[in-house]
Design a protein around this motif. Structure first.
Motif, PDB file in Angstrom:
ATOM      1  N   MET A  83     -21.753 -16.654 -18.938  1.00 24.70           N
ATOM      2  CA  MET A  83     -22.469 -15.537 -19.868  1.00 24.70           C
ATOM      3  C   MET A  83     -23.910 -15.785 -20.678  1.00 24.70           C
TER       4      MET A  83
ATOM      5  N   VAL B  51     -12.377 -12.402 -27.149  1.00 23.44           N
ATOM      6  CA  VAL B  51     -13.289 -11.137 -26.996  1.00 23.44           C
ATOM      7  C   VAL B  51     -14.237 -11.376 -27.756  1.00 23.44           C
ATOM      8  N   CYS B  54     -17.033 -13.712 -26.465  1.00 22.83           N
ATOM      9  CA  CYS B  54     -17.664 -13.160 -25.469  1.00 22.83           C
ATOM     10  C   CYS B  54     -18.832 -12.619 -26.071  1.00 22.83           C
ATOM     11  N   TYR B  61     -22.330  -8.479 -21.929  1.00 17.91           N
ATOM     12  CA  TYR B  61     -21.777  -9.393 -21.038  1.00 17.91           C
ATOM     13  C   TYR B  61     -21.189  -9.266 -19.781  1.00 17.91           C
ATOM     14  N   ALA B  63     -18.906  -8.449 -16.946  1.00 18.21           N
ATOM     15  CA  ALA B  63     -17.277  -8.140 -16.908  1.00 18.21           C
ATOM     16  C   ALA B  63     -16.504  -9.290 -16.215  1.00 18.21           C
ATOM     17  N   TYR B  66     -16.120 -12.205 -18.617  1.00 17.85           N
ATOM     18  CA  TYR B  66     -15.095 -11.805 -19.540  1.00 17.85           C
ATOM     19  C   TYR B  66     -13.877 -12.092 -19.148  1.00 17.85           C
ATOM     20  N   ASP B  67     -13.567 -11.650 -17.942  1.00 16.93           N
ATOM     21  CA  ASP B  67     -12.187 -11.745 -17.336  1.00 16.93           C
ATOM     22  C   ASP B  67     -11.749 -13.059 -17.098  1.00 16.93           C
ATOM     23  N   GLY B 109     -12.617  -6.166 -16.226  1.00 18.38           N
ATOM     24  CA  GLY B 109     -12.448  -5.589 -17.255  1.00 18.38           C
ATOM     25  C   GLY B 109     -11.624  -4.550 -17.771  1.00 18.38           C
TER      26      GLY B 109
END
Lengths: 408, 408
Positions: A83, B51, B54, B61, B63, B66-67, B109
């Motif tokens: 990211m 979270v 992130c 960001y 996704a 993020y996952d 997400g």
């Protein structure tokens, strides 16, 4: 254009700000036109916390489940770094061990690397994508997560560099290179510009905690050019290379010390064949690692004294194993001493240069330091001394071998 | 012998001691001869931390990354719970989304579940093995980790129960069941023994935070018998079932309230076709969720007032969207009020029993509470009131519909 593997350890990715700084460092290599794979560890402290939980849940935990738990730390940092790279305009994606796949054997908790499939990663290099790879983890033949053992991210990086035939494997750490000895106890310690794999291997296994031993052995085996450098200070680090790339060879390259030693002497051991085998076989069966071993010539032809060292952590276990052997072996007694330190001088130059051991013994004698055990290899001389003398011995030897910074 | 899916949320696995307690709870079902799959969330607080990181790394960001980051939380708890089960002699192994595989679409997400392959899991049930399954996560068509959105572990559990044709899906949580209303504001609230899917759906989406809405819809679709019960107190919980399994039907089953509402009135909106479409189309395009909508009959045939509610979080965005429309629509002005609360009475019994709404309006009128907006569905009547009156209204309605504990 070069292909580079960069590896960042736990302190280098210890928080969000540091992860962003790592992203900037990676961007510089990308901007220079290089193909880049970045291997990262878990945030500093995370792995310890996860390991602690495992121990609290179950004393004899399933290594397969342990791997599931501890591999989660690197999963967090690869995602965040990918990211952070995207955020500054660098095309990047994260790779977990099972996604690459980073194949290992099935020895959960300390797996050995089998085969790394870099096909997809290389394809994406050509599209300008940076690969952000989770260190320390792989996937076993059972399709479950494996880990390589503590410090395994160095090994991940070197193995990936070998698989990618990378031009360089840069290990970013919280020190700016490999020093002639620990700068914290010898202020005149110098950073080594180039060091051979063999020397690095000896220094790494002798207590210089810069690079994991296994990663150095793997780099040597595959001829991976490893560089150790600081992720905080912007300057060249130490290059670990083949011997023929070393321009100016010193007799002694570095001095390592290991305070984590304990000495055990078995007094009055029967001097007959098979006794050493029984002793060290039993210790090995109990997973006690024995390091230096000295057996004197028997004085009376019947008994002898046997001295060896183990790590502090193994001392109790070793004593327990030996006590159980007493009935069988009928030795006199066990004498143990945890207050010892191993000092090693290392250098490929000593192969061709005699007198290295003599200098060591003389220097220590001049300071009145008693040598308890001696062991040597082709490029190393190690001695065991009382741990109170550690700093004194290391400083004296550092000067004696002309390693002091102002001696140049 | 039954096949059971048990689901434990973040507070139930919040630390090592609680994980051990969960293991004991699971063991009881195993000892009773049942086949068991356990779905777990991340430790309480973990997902929020992940979270947050992130968001700190990158405002917009990826996704997919993020996952990768947030799915790590469940990876920790499945490993630890599998260990804890083994530690008390229960055969168990952890399953991550990609290992099952727990297939989803590629909407990172907030992925939707596609297909769950339970072949291997069922095979291992017959060998007496408990499956410990990571909630909230799956694997997408791109072979990358997906997550189901916040609270997704409930949905994971229900979907797994459907795929396994489980006899029951037990959702363990920090409350001991579904109540007629929030016991924190109405001390006479009663635990509901049986509730229909439809009612649960209305209560869940109306602010009773016991079960995630999506999981209830899925349970209804697949006929999964869901039980909500406490992981801390050992007593029967609330069973969510088909309407024909409800023995004694009450007119009103429960009362929900949602303080997270804001009211917007557009004054003097031109009364012509297409205006509502333009307004709500623009809001929808900006991802603003509109809930209650009321449009009065035009007094003068030219303009009317349009009132609707959005969530607090969306109020600023909604106002911004509406201001941009002012030139085009030429409405009078925007009046907004964040100090409103929606109260809903829910019950399948009201289908056959008239007068439910009347009771509601009379009860509120008796307390002098002004009703600002009304909306109804087949099994629900909702009203918007000033938020200062929330507790007063809920308590009065609870009594009026005969729900008070001592009224039995």
């Amino acid at each position: 254009m070069a292909r580079i593997v960069m590896k960042f350890g736990g302190t280098s990715v210890g928080d969000v700000e540091r992860i962003k700084r790592v992203a900037q460092r990676v961007k510089r290599e990308v901007d220079a036109g290089h193909e880049v794979a970045v291997v990262v560890s878990a945030m500093a402290g995370t792995t310890n916390q996860l390991v602690k939980w495992c121990g609290e849940v179950s004393r004899l935990y399933d290594a397969r489940e342990y791997d599931v738990v501890v591999a989660s730390g690197e999963q967090v940092t690869v995602g965040l770094l990918a990211m952070a790279l995207q955020d500054i305009g660098v095309n990047a994606r994260s790779w977990l061990g099972w996604q690459i796949p980073f194949g290992t054997d099935g020895i959960h908790g300390k797996a050995r690397i089998a085969e790394i499939d870099t096909t997809e990663m290389v394809k994406r290099f050509s599209q300008g994508q940076v690969a952000v790879v989770a260190g320390f983890q792989g996937i076993g033949p059972d399709a479950r997560i494996t880990t390589l053992g503590r410090g395994g991210s160095d090994t991940s990086a070197v193995a990936l560099a070998a698989a990618l035939r990378a031009d360089r494997c840069d290990i970013y750490t919280d020190v700016d290179g490999v020093y002639t000895t620990n700068p914290r106890i010898v202020s005149k310690a110098r950073k080594i510009e180039r060091i051979t794999y063999e020397e690095m291997l000896e220094l790494a296994s002798q207590g210089a905690k810069v690079l994991e031993t296994r990663s150095v052995a793997m780099a040597m085996q595959h001829g991976v050019r490893v560089q150790v450098l600081s992720s905080f200070v912007d300057m060249p680090g130490t290059l670990v290379v083949d011997e023929d790339e070393i321009v100016e060879q010193q007799v002694v390259t570095g001095i390592a010390y290991s305070p984590d030693e304990a000495k055990i002497t078995l007094v009055g051991v029967p001097d007959r064949p098979g006794v050493a085998g029984a002793i060290f076989g039993s210790l090995s069966d109990s997973a006690v690692n024995v390091d230096m071993i000295v057996q004197n010539v028997s004085q009376d032809g019947k008994t002898t004294d046997l001295t060896f060292t183990v790590s502090h952590a193994d001392l109790d276990r070793a004593t327990h194993v030996l006590e159980k052997l007493k009935g069988e072996l009928a030795y006199g007694e066990i004498v143990s001493d945890p207050n010892v330190c191993k000092i090693s001088v290392v250098g490929v130059g000593m192969r061709s240069q005699p007198g290295v051991a003599k200098t060591m013994f003389q220097t220590l004698a001049e300071k009145g330091i008693n040598i308890q055990v001696i062991s040597t290899s082709e490029i190393k001389v190690s001695v065991l001394i009382g741990s109170d003398y550690t700093e004194l011995a290391v400083r004296a030897l550092h000067t004696a071998y002309g390693l002091d910074a102002d001696a140049e």
